[in-house]
Write an enzyme that holds these catalytic residues in place. Structure first.
Site, short mmCIF file in Angstrom:
data_model
loop_
_atom_site.label_atom_id
_atom_site.label_comp_id
_atom_site.label_asym_id
_atom_site.label_seq_id
_atom_site.Cartn_x
_atom_site.Cartn_y
_atom_site.Cartn_z
CG ASN A 1 1.12 -6.35 6.66
OD1 ASN A 1 1.87 -7.12 7.02
ND2 ASN A 1 -0.27 -6.17 6.78
CG HIS B 1 0.29 4.13 4.27
ND1 HIS B 1 0.27 3.74 5.58
CD2 HIS B 1 -0.30 3.54 3.47
CE1 HIS B 1 -0.56 2.71 5.80
NE2 HIS B 1 -0.87 2.41 4.44
CB ALA C 1 -0.91 -0.07 1.23
N1 LIG Z 1 1.72 -5.59 2.07
C1 LIG Z 1 0.72 -4.64 2.48
O1 LIG Z 1 0.98 -3.56 2.05
C2 LIG Z 1 -0.53 -5.34 2.82
C3 LIG Z 1 -1.84 -4.48 2.76
C4 LIG Z 1 -2.91 -4.98 3.12
C5 LIG Z 1 -3.12 -6.28 3.66
N2 LIG Z 1 -2.00 -6.95 3.93
C6 LIG Z 1 -1.93 -8.11 4.91
O2 LIG Z 1 -2.42 -9.30 3.64
C7 LIG Z 1 -3.18 -10.09 4.41
C8 LIG Z 1 -4.48 -10.34 3.75
O3 LIG Z 1 -5.20 -9.39 3.67
P1 LIG Z 1 -6.80 -9.57 3.38
O4 LIG Z 1 -7.04 -7.89 3.29
O5 LIG Z 1 -7.10 -10.10 2.13
O6 LIG Z 1 -7.62 -10.03 4.41
P2 LIG Z 1 -8.81 -10.65 4.78
O7 LIG Z 1 -9.02 -10.47 6.08
O8 LIG Z 1 -9.72 -10.14 3.83
O9 LIG Z 1 -8.50 -12.19 4.22
C9 LIG Z 1 -7.55 -13.11 4.79
C10 LIG Z 1 -7.91 -14.43 4.69
O10 LIG Z 1 -6.95 -15.49 5.06
C11 LIG Z 1 -7.76 -16.48 5.76
N3 LIG Z 1 -6.48 -16.87 6.84
C12 LIG Z 1 -6.19 -16.24 7.99
N4 LIG Z 1 -5.06 -16.92 8.61
C13 LIG Z 1 -4.90 -18.10 7.69
C14 LIG Z 1 -4.26 -19.22 8.04
N5 LIG Z 1 -3.29 -19.34 8.93
N6 LIG Z 1 -4.16 -20.24 6.76
C15 LIG Z 1 -5.27 -20.08 6.01
N7 LIG Z 1 -5.81 -19.21 5.75
C16 LIG Z 1 -5.85 -17.89 6.82
C17 LIG Z 1 -8.79 -15.84 6.64
O11 LIG Z 1 -9.71 -16.83 7.00
C18 LIG Z 1 -9.33 -14.97 5.48
O12 LIG Z 1 -10.07 -15.62 4.60
C19 LIG Z 1 -3.25 -9.51 6.00
O13 LIG Z 1 -2.50 -10.17 6.85
C20 LIG Z 1 -2.93 -8.15 5.76
O14 LIG Z 1 -2.63 -7.52 6.87
C21 LIG Z 1 -0.97 -6.46 3.53
#
Ligand SMILES: NC(=O)c1ccc[n+]([C@@H]2O[C@H](COP(=O)([O-])OP(=O)(O)OC[C@H]3O[C@@H](n4cnc5c(N)ncnc54)[C@H](O)[C@@H]3O)[C@@H](O)[C@H]2O)c1
Length: 275
Positions: free
Chosen positions: A195, A225, A128
């Site tokens: 993140n 950000h 992001a």
């Molecule tokens: N790098 C970045 O800039 C950035 C930006 C946004 C989100 N993220 C991260 O990316 C990840 C996904 O984000 P999102 O918005 O899709 O989240 P979300 O909550 O919409 O979806 C996450 C999915 O992963 C599943 N899950 C959680 N733990 C699990 C595990 N141990 N094994 C299998 N499945 C599992 C959940 O059931 C859910 O369906 C999050 O950790 C979030 O913090 C990173």
């Protein structure tokens, strides 16, 4: 270049959009072979919305036995800690979205060593934020890096920070700094919110020296950000005002697009800009 077979861990906001991007042919040279989500039925639900027919799993053992080349983690820091090393040991590349997990230096160096031993790659999308190419270019000249993240209280709700802190999000009526500290701590107490702090730290001066300020603003309609980096090269000021993704206010739409673009460039051997 042979077609890349993709497995997705986490069928939420980012995982679903990635699956749809592959499914609708937006990623040349890629095919979606498996989906995995810890919530029973979640991978199957996503599968039912796709043209292609990937395997759907709610257990990791089933998932890793399917024949993908690269696992895209879009789940949680916990998923990175639990499955990252096993995936690399099985000879699979990984693309990591829950980058906060990599703030643990011992864990990170173990992953990197395993990847190198197995000839695998670990990919980290810029997510992001923007300007990571510039931060990397001045890495050895950096003196300070500060990230200020401003989000609405609803985009911060649920963070472990509030379990041990007296701040009540629903009582915040004006823009308020709720946290200031190193990225190493910020990614633990706001695991789903900053993140970007981990991405910035990995590209720059590390999680202990990168400073993070978190602001709750009831009037905020974007996830903002602001990065200020100083050093002998001059000063870099980068601001990104992100629209939250419709499915998850914590996740910026740019993070979804960045994940899609990173995966596209991994699968496509053609021209790469900025990586
Ligand atoms: N790098 C970045 O800039 C950035 C930006 C946004 C989100 N993220 C991260 O990316 C990840 C996904 O984000 P999102 O918005 O899709 O989240 P979300 O909550 O919409 O979806 C996450 C999915 O992963 C599943 N899950 C959680 N733990 C699990 C595990 N141990 N094994 C299998 N499945 C599992 C959940 O059931 C859910 O369906 C999050 O950790 C979030 O913090 C990173």
């Amino acid at each position: 270049m042979p077609e890349k077979r993709i497995g997705i861990i986490g069928c939420g906001t980012i995982g679903s959009q990635l699956a749809m991007a592959v499914d609708t042919g937006k990623m040349p040279n890629a095919s979606l072979v498996s989906l995995f989500d810890i919530i029973e039925g979640s991978a199957q639900d996503l599968k039912s919305k796709l043209q292609s027919s990937p395997h759907a799993y709610s257990d990791f053992a089933g998932f890793i036995s399917s024949g993908f080349d690269i696992a895209v983690e879009a789940a949680s820091q916990d998923a990175v800690r639990k499955f990252g090393k096993t995936l690399l040991e099985a000879g699979r590349d990984i693309m990591i979205m829950s980058v906060g997990a990599l703030a643990d230096g011992v864990f990170l160096s173990d992953l990197v060593q395993t990847a190198s031993k197995k000839g695998c790659r670990i990919y980290v999308p810029t997510g992001a934020i923007a300007g990571i190419d510039a931060i990397r270019s001045v890495k050895h000249l950096l003196e300070s890096v500060t990230l200020t993240t401003t989000k609405s209280p609803k985009a911060l709700a649920g963070a472990p920070f509030f379990e041990t802190n007296k701040i009540k999000l629903d009582a915040i009526s004006k823009k308020t700094v709720i946290y200031e500290g190193p990225a190493s701590e910020a990614v633990k107490i706001f695991p789903a919110n900053v993140n970007v702090a981990a991405v910035l730290s990995l590209a720059g001066i590390g999680v202990d020296k990168t400073q993070v300020r978190i602001v709750a603003d009831p009037a905020a309609t974007t996830n903002r950000h602001e990065i200020v980096a100083t050093g002998r090269f001059g000063e870099l000021c980068i601001t990104v005002n992100n629209v939250p993704s419709p499915g998850n206010p914590k996740t910026s739409f740019l993070a979804v697009l960045s994940a899609i673009e990173c995966l596209r460039s991994i699968c496509d051997d053609g021209m790469r800009i900025g990586s």
